[in-house]
Design an enzyme around this catalytic site. Structure first.
Site, mmCIF file in Angstrom:
data_model
loop_
_atom_site.group_PDB
_atom_site.id
_atom_site.type_symbol
_atom_site.label_atom_id
_atom_site.label_comp_id
_atom_site.label_asym_id
_atom_site.label_seq_id
_atom_site.Cartn_x
_atom_site.Cartn_y
_atom_site.Cartn_z
ATOM 1 C CB CYS A 1 43.641 -84.056 -42.728
ATOM 2 S SG CYS A 1 44.165 -83.574 -41.070
ATOM 3 C CD GLN A 2 36.844 -82.135 -41.486
ATOM 4 O OE1 GLN A 2 37.178 -82.169 -42.666
ATOM 5 N NE2 GLN A 2 35.721 -81.580 -41.095
#
Ligand code: FAD
Length: 545
Positions: free
Chosen positions: A506-507
């Site tokens: 993810c980020q």
């Protein structure tokens, strides 16, 4: 009882003033070869650019102030040229009068520091170095004479090189920073130092990595690969070496690092001669054997310890962690203990985690990302090292982690640290607590993770990569080969994933953690990419330099 001290800055002055506080009747003589005593060498780069504009602010004491308060006999402009351990004397040259004198001692303290490493290349005499206030005066005069149109080349992107480059850029000087290694600040892991080096470049510093200086001509720096850089002013900041010629000539034992050997009471191989600071090698807290750790904290604390030892107190030096911080154009980078590359080099088993929390609560204005990397022992969870980079809050997180390492704490212990919180200063779950939660999940197998550098092998072995960010985030940049299934939609796509081996990303790793738990709950073999896209991207940018 007469104590003679050679070198009147960090280690030397700490020894002198502490000894006076402990022994009012001691005779204490300090010989310092430069014209100044107790000067702030860490402030010198900022004096060059006028960030510190008042020269006298660098001069923390004078021989007169030291006499008035401490009755110290401080002789500046006096160079010790010889130590005779058998006769217990030093030979001293008065640099003003050229007069030579001999002085007896009961105890001698060597605090001669380190000198700039000298590159063995043609033209090196043109390169300026920065060690003391005299150097800073010379540098400042030359830079100001050359004017803002000047072009400068700084050789070496260690702490002094980076600070010089930042301050030259503040003056509007076109500055090129040349680094032999792949990244600046070799103590750091590449992905952790990348935000700082990107920030240097964004602020106008030209950075050349993987480059070896070959020659300095009257107008240029020539690199080994043939590149030529115009240079009106050249600086050499390629590291420091212990200044221990005196000690060597006196037959004192040197360690394998080239630094002076001392025992835990800072005694050299001659029990009447003590030594501390950059001239001396330190025992390392986390790796076997000794290391050169030329830092001000250690010089001051070991100088102070010498006074305790001379005064007959029971004392022993604690090993060195090597806690460092640097800032440039508003971005700070800090490290304590082991980097991952240092752990690998020393063959020390470790687990690394990355996280990118806010410096304080996101709903309060001004929060900045603080990127942290924490290393711990994969069996016991004992903390081994930490690095941080960001525009705010890096200093306090690394200082907490340095304290935790010193206390022998584990990554689990970080969960339970009660740290002061209000929205403008931190979060109810501080980044340090978050490091504890993540580390706890990894250490005890709740959330298996992999590192950015393990990803290519995992994919080659058949794992598929699932980016669980939103479609929009994914569209703005993702890891090649990733398929996008946002975390909120993950339960609708289980059929596609059952039976597969998966990496989620993810980020920053947080949604990846949730995704990992969802998939594990459905029996899917899954690992989370530590630090997510932010860490991976930093690593790729660093590798591309
Ligand atoms: P020094 O402070 O270097 O003092 C040694 C003194 O001995 C010198 O003044 C020298 O003239 C004198 N001397 C040497 N030989 C003789 C002789 N034969 N006779 C008489 N006198 C002699 N550390 C950090 O932790 N953080 C920082 O931000 C930082 N920034 C720095 C920036 C710069 C530009 C420099 C140069 C250093 C920086 N350091 C920093 C390192 C830190 O300053 C040193 O670790 C610390 O000063 C070492 O203390 P010392 O007493 O061993 O040596």
């Amino acid at each position: 009882m007469k104590t003679v001290i050679i070198g009147g800055v960090a280690a030397g002055m700490s020894a002198a003033t502490r000894l006076r506080r402990l022994k009012e009747d001691a005779e204490i003589v300090v010989f310092e070869m430069s014209p100044n005593v107790s000067y702030a060498n860490c402030g010198l780069p900022y004096f060059v650019s006028d960030v510190i504009s008042n020269r006298s602010d660098l001069l923390l004491q004078t021989p007169t102030s030291l006499y008035n308060r401490f009755r110290l006999d401080v002789r500046v402009g006096h160079k010790v040229t010889k130590i005779d351990p058998a006769a217990k004397t030093v030979t001293v040259l008065n640099l003003d009068t050229q007069e030579v004198s001999e002085h007896g001692y009961d105890n001698l303290v060597i605090a001669t520091g380190a000198k700039p490493r000298r590159l063995d290349i043609p033209g090196i005499d043109r390169a300026l170095t920065l060690r003391d206030v005299v150097d800073a005066d010379r540098v400042k005069a030359l830079v100001h004479d050359a004017g803002p149109q000047a072009k400068a080349v700084v050789l070496g992107a260690g702490f002094i090189g980076v600070e010089l480059a930042e301050n030259l850029a503040h003056l509007g000087v076109d500055t090129t920073l040349v680094q032999r290694g792949a990244s600046i600040l070799s103590q750091f892991d590449a992905e952790m130092v990348e935000p700082l080096q990107a920030h240097l470049v964004a602020n106008g510093v030209k950075l050349i990595t993987n480059a070896t200086p070959h020659e300095i001509t009257d107008t240029e720096v020539v690199l080994a690969d043939g590149r030529r850089i115009h240079a009106d002013v050249v600086f050499s900041a390629t590291g420091v070496v212990p200044d221990n010629a005196l000690a060597k000539d006196a037959g004192l034992k040197l360690g394998p690092t080239g630094g002076l050997w001392v025992n835990e009471r800072q005694q050299t191989s001659d029990p009447s001669i003590y030594a501390a600071g950059d001239a001396v090698e330190k025992q390392s807290e986390l790796t076997p054997g000794a290391a050169l750790v030329p830092l001000a904290n250690l010089a001051n604390r070991h100088g102070r310890l010498i006074a305790d030892a001379i005064a007959g107190k029971a004392t022993a030096a604690h090993p060195a962690l090597g806690s460092i911080i640097i800032g440039a154009f508003g971005v700070g980078a800090a490290i304590t203990g082991l980097s991952e590359k240092a752990a690998v080099k020393a063959g020390i088993a470790h687990t690394a985690i990355h996280l990118h929390p806010g410096s304080h609560a996101g709903y309060y204005p001004g929060a900045k990302r603080v990127s942290l990397k924490v290393l711990f022992d994969p069996e016991t969870g004992r903390l081994l090292g930490a690095q941080g980079v960001g525009m705010d809050g890096v200093d306090k997180r690394i200082d907490v982690l340095a304290t935790a390492i010193r206390a022998g704490m584990t990554v689990d212990d970080l969960m339970d640290l009660e740290l002061a919180y209000s929205p403008q200063y931190g979060s109810a779950k501080d980044p340090i607590n978050h490091a504890g939660y993540i580390g706890n999940n990894v250490l005890h197998g709740t959330t298996p993770t992999i590192q950015w550098h393990e990803l290519p092998q995992a994919l080659a072995n058949g794992r598929i990569l699932v980016d669980v960010r939103t479609e929009k985030e994914n569209g703005a940049g993702t890891i090649p080969g990733a398929i996008n299934i946002p975390v909120d939609a993950l339960r609708d796509h289980l059929e596609e994933l059952v039976g597969q081996q998966v990496v989620v990303t993810c980020q920053v790793g947080q949604r990846g953690h949730t995704a990992t738990q969802i998939l594990r709950g459905h029996g899917i073999d899954v690992v989370n990419l530590s630090g997510g896209y932010v860490t991976w991207k930093s690593a790729q940018d660093a590798l591309a330099r």
